[in-house]
Design a protein around this motif. Structure first.
Motif, mmCIF file in Angstrom:
data_model
loop_
_atom_site.group_PDB
_atom_site.id
_atom_site.type_symbol
_atom_site.label_atom_id
_atom_site.label_comp_id
_atom_site.label_asym_id
_atom_site.label_seq_id
_atom_site.Cartn_x
_atom_site.Cartn_y
_atom_site.Cartn_z
ATOM 1 N N SER A 128 0.522 -1.052 -0.182
ATOM 2 C CA SER A 128 -0.395 -0.089 0.083
ATOM 3 C C SER A 128 0.818 1.067 0.045
ATOM 4 C CB SER A 128 -1.022 -0.178 1.234
ATOM 5 O OG SER A 128 -1.680 1.705 1.447
ATOM 6 N N LEU A 129 1.040 2.181 -0.429
ATOM 7 C CA LEU A 129 1.440 3.674 -0.897
ATOM 8 C C LEU A 129 0.087 4.446 -0.404
ATOM 9 C CD1 LEU A 129 3.216 3.638 -4.370
ATOM 10 C CD2 LEU A 129 4.066 2.518 -1.887
ATOM 11 N N ILE A 130 -0.748 4.548 -0.520
ATOM 12 C CA ILE A 130 -2.031 5.518 0.189
ATOM 13 C C ILE A 130 -2.891 4.358 1.060
ATOM 14 C CG2 ILE A 130 -3.909 6.466 -0.157
ATOM 15 C CD1 ILE A 130 -3.527 6.168 -3.423
ATOM 16 N N VAL A 131 -2.750 5.925 1.993
ATOM 17 C CA VAL A 131 -3.620 5.532 3.691
ATOM 18 C C VAL A 131 -4.325 5.946 4.159
ATOM 19 C CG1 VAL A 131 -1.475 6.532 4.915
ATOM 20 C CG2 VAL A 131 -3.215 4.266 6.084
ATOM 21 N N ASN A 132 -5.123 5.754 4.617
ATOM 22 C CA ASN A 132 -6.470 7.468 4.917
ATOM 23 C C ASN A 132 -6.351 7.262 7.103
ATOM 24 O OD1 ASN A 132 -9.079 8.463 5.946
ATOM 25 N ND2 ASN A 132 -9.487 6.911 6.568
ATOM 26 N N VAL A 133 -6.034 8.705 7.589
ATOM 27 C CA VAL A 133 -5.665 9.075 8.536
ATOM 28 C C VAL A 133 -6.987 9.399 8.725
ATOM 29 C CG1 VAL A 133 -3.864 10.310 10.131
ATOM 30 C CG2 VAL A 133 -2.969 9.209 8.190
ATOM 31 N N GLU A 134 -7.306 8.896 10.476
ATOM 32 C CA GLU A 134 -9.412 9.192 10.751
ATOM 33 C C GLU A 134 -8.719 10.519 11.780
ATOM 34 O OE1 GLU A 134 -13.306 8.242 11.722
ATOM 35 O OE2 GLU A 134 -12.381 7.078 11.859
ATOM 36 N N ASN A 135 -8.420 11.613 11.473
ATOM 37 C CA ASN A 135 -8.821 12.645 12.927
ATOM 38 C C ASN A 135 -10.178 12.597 13.387
ATOM 39 O OD1 ASN A 135 -8.774 14.841 14.671
ATOM 40 N ND2 ASN A 135 -8.579 16.118 12.815
ATOM 41 N N LYS A 136 -10.234 12.158 15.018
ATOM 42 C CA LYS A 136 -11.790 11.854 15.121
ATOM 43 C C LYS A 136 -11.148 13.091 16.420
ATOM 44 C CE LYS A 136 -12.132 7.166 15.309
ATOM 45 N NZ LYS A 136 -11.695 5.423 15.915
ATOM 46 N N GLY A 137 -10.793 13.763 16.457
ATOM 47 C CA GLY A 137 -11.116 15.020 17.301
ATOM 48 C C GLY A 137 -12.269 16.209 17.298
ATOM 49 N N SER A 138 -12.079 17.643 17.531
ATOM 50 C CA SER A 138 -12.453 18.091 17.181
ATOM 51 C C SER A 138 -11.901 19.748 16.451
ATOM 52 C CB SER A 138 -12.785 19.312 18.643
ATOM 53 O OG SER A 138 -13.446 18.105 20.026
ATOM 54 N N PHE B 284 2.894 22.363 5.081
ATOM 55 C CA PHE B 284 3.316 21.929 6.254
ATOM 56 C C PHE B 284 1.746 20.768 6.826
ATOM 57 C CE2 PHE B 284 6.794 24.795 7.056
ATOM 58 C CZ PHE B 284 7.826 23.968 7.402
ATOM 59 N N LEU B 285 1.477 19.864 6.335
ATOM 60 C CA LEU B 285 0.310 19.134 6.160
ATOM 61 C C LEU B 285 -0.632 19.183 7.597
ATOM 62 C CD1 LEU B 285 1.817 15.855 4.155
ATOM 63 C CD2 LEU B 285 0.251 18.680 3.198
ATOM 64 N N GLN B 286 -1.838 19.198 7.413
ATOM 65 C CA GLN B 286 -2.668 19.261 8.379
ATOM 66 C C GLN B 286 -3.779 18.035 8.506
ATOM 67 O OE1 GLN B 286 -2.250 21.530 11.561
ATOM 68 N NE2 GLN B 286 -0.291 21.350 10.120
ATOM 69 N N LEU B 287 -4.190 17.697 9.622
ATOM 70 C CA LEU B 287 -5.163 16.705 9.238
ATOM 71 C C LEU B 287 -6.511 17.331 9.891
ATOM 72 C CD1 LEU B 287 -3.644 14.019 11.855
ATOM 73 C CD2 LEU B 287 -4.259 13.409 9.439
ATOM 74 N N ARG B 288 -6.893 16.839 8.279
ATOM 75 C CA ARG B 288 -7.974 18.099 9.211
ATOM 76 C C ARG B 288 -9.622 16.942 9.414
ATOM 77 N NH1 ARG B 288 -5.938 22.352 7.570
ATOM 78 N NH2 ARG B 288 -4.716 22.500 5.602
ATOM 79 N N VAL B 289 -10.271 17.630 9.901
ATOM 80 C CA VAL B 289 -11.657 16.437 11.246
ATOM 81 C C VAL B 289 -12.193 15.788 9.958
ATOM 82 C CG1 VAL B 289 -13.254 16.690 12.623
ATOM 83 C CG2 VAL B 289 -11.951 18.022 13.135
ATOM 84 N N GLY B 290 -11.738 14.338 10.230
ATOM 85 C CA GLY B 290 -12.477 13.136 9.632
ATOM 86 C C GLY B 290 -11.312 12.569 8.503
ATOM 87 N N ASP B 291 -11.217 11.878 7.353
ATOM 88 C CA ASP B 291 -10.724 10.937 6.919
ATOM 89 C C ASP B 291 -9.733 11.918 5.635
ATOM 90 O OD1 ASP B 291 -11.905 8.996 7.844
ATOM 91 O OD2 ASP B 291 -13.767 8.942 5.765
ATOM 92 N N ASN B 292 -8.250 11.201 5.887
ATOM 93 C CA ASN B 292 -7.320 12.056 4.959
ATOM 94 C C ASN B 292 -6.346 10.866 4.347
ATOM 95 O OD1 ASN B 292 -7.285 15.401 6.460
ATOM 96 N ND2 ASN B 292 -7.512 14.144 8.045
ATOM 97 N N LEU B 293 -6.628 11.438 3.401
ATOM 98 C CA LEU B 293 -6.114 10.072 2.485
ATOM 99 C C LEU B 293 -4.723 10.825 2.602
ATOM 100 C CD1 LEU B 293 -8.586 9.050 -0.311
ATOM 101 C CD2 LEU B 293 -7.652 7.933 1.868
ATOM 102 N N PHE B 294 -3.432 10.280 2.760
ATOM 103 C CA PHE B 294 -1.979 10.524 2.232
ATOM 104 C C PHE B 294 -1.203 9.358 1.321
ATOM 105 C CE2 PHE B 294 -3.012 13.192 6.153
ATOM 106 C CZ PHE B 294 -2.662 14.544 5.897
#
Length: 242
Positions: free
Chosen positions: A125-135, A208-218
């Motif tokens: 896998s070269l792509i992953v989803n990072v889920e930001n469950k924060g506010s 400088f990449l940020q994790l948006r609330v919800g799904d983030n594909l990298f």
């Protein structure tokens, strides 16, 4: 969001018969809770057992009501006053998401065939989803590890096409960590157990990449040596309340 003000009550138990017990405890108290040592990280556990922390500044020395020197007292009540310019509450446990890594492939008992065996294999896998469950949106730690020479590693946000790229050649065993947290942006190389600041190697066109609330594909990429790079993203969810 504005800063967060809060108080913490505490009690000191008298476990000494010394006539100077209150002076000893007060000296220890002022030594630990010293406004000159700000900021202070406060860890706490909810009734459900989840662990969090908040960074705050002690606004004054500990407050102690009258009666501190009462020899008959067993418990002494006190108060700590804090202000958190960063009002968010952070999950204590860091979340690690691997994008590319080598997977172990050894089993025991071990039998080695004449043609040899594969002791590990590359995660496809070269792509992953990072889920930001924060506010709110949050920064992250981007970690690159090189198994052989890797030229100019980068991480790309598939949704926004923003990327963070290094103009740098990694050697076998190199570990690079990039922090994208606001006010804490760093880029550090660890080579032969020596840490080196390589912030100047970040490409000027980078975000400088940020994790948006919800799904983030990298997705990660390199100019050369793609199969020799491991990439991970580490973050903590930020909350406005628990």
């Amino acid at each position: 969001m504005e800063s967060r003000d809060f108080d913490i009550e505490f009690f000191i138990y008298r476990n000494s018969e010394s006539i100077n017990w209150y002076e000893e405890k007060r000296h220890e108290l002022f030594k630990v809770f010293n406004p000159l040592k700000n900021p202070i990280r406060i860890d706490f556990v909810t009734k459900g057992g989840k662990e969090y922390y908040i960074d705050a500044e002690l606004v004054a020395t500990p407050s102690l009501p009258q009666g501190w020197e009462n020899d008959n007292q067993v418990w002494q009540k006190g108060l700590l006053q804090f202000n958190a310019s960063d009002p968010f509450i952070y999950e204590k446990n860091e979340i690690k998401t691997d994008i590319a890594l080598w997977m172990p492939n050894l089993e025991f008992p071990l039998e080695v065939f004449e043609e040899g065996i594969e002791i590990s294999y590359r995660s496809p896998s070269l792509i992953v989803n990072v889920e930001n469950k924060g506010s709110d949106d949050t920064g992250m730690i981007i970690r690159f590890i090189a198994a052989s020479q890797v030229v100019n590693p980068k991480l790309l946000n598939v949704n926004t096409n923003e990327e963070l790229k290094l103009n740098f050649t990694m050697l076998p065993g190199d570990l690079i960590e990039i922090s994208t947290f606001s006010g804490k942006r760093t880029a550090t190389l660890k080579r032969n157990n020596v840490k080196i600041n390589i912030f100047g190697k970040i490409d000027l066109s980078s975000t400088f990449l940020q994790l948006r609330v919800g799904d983030n594909l990298f997705r990660y990429d390199v100019d050369k040596g793609l199969d020799y790079l491991e990439c991970s993203i580490l973050h903590r969810n930020t909350l406005i309340g628990v």
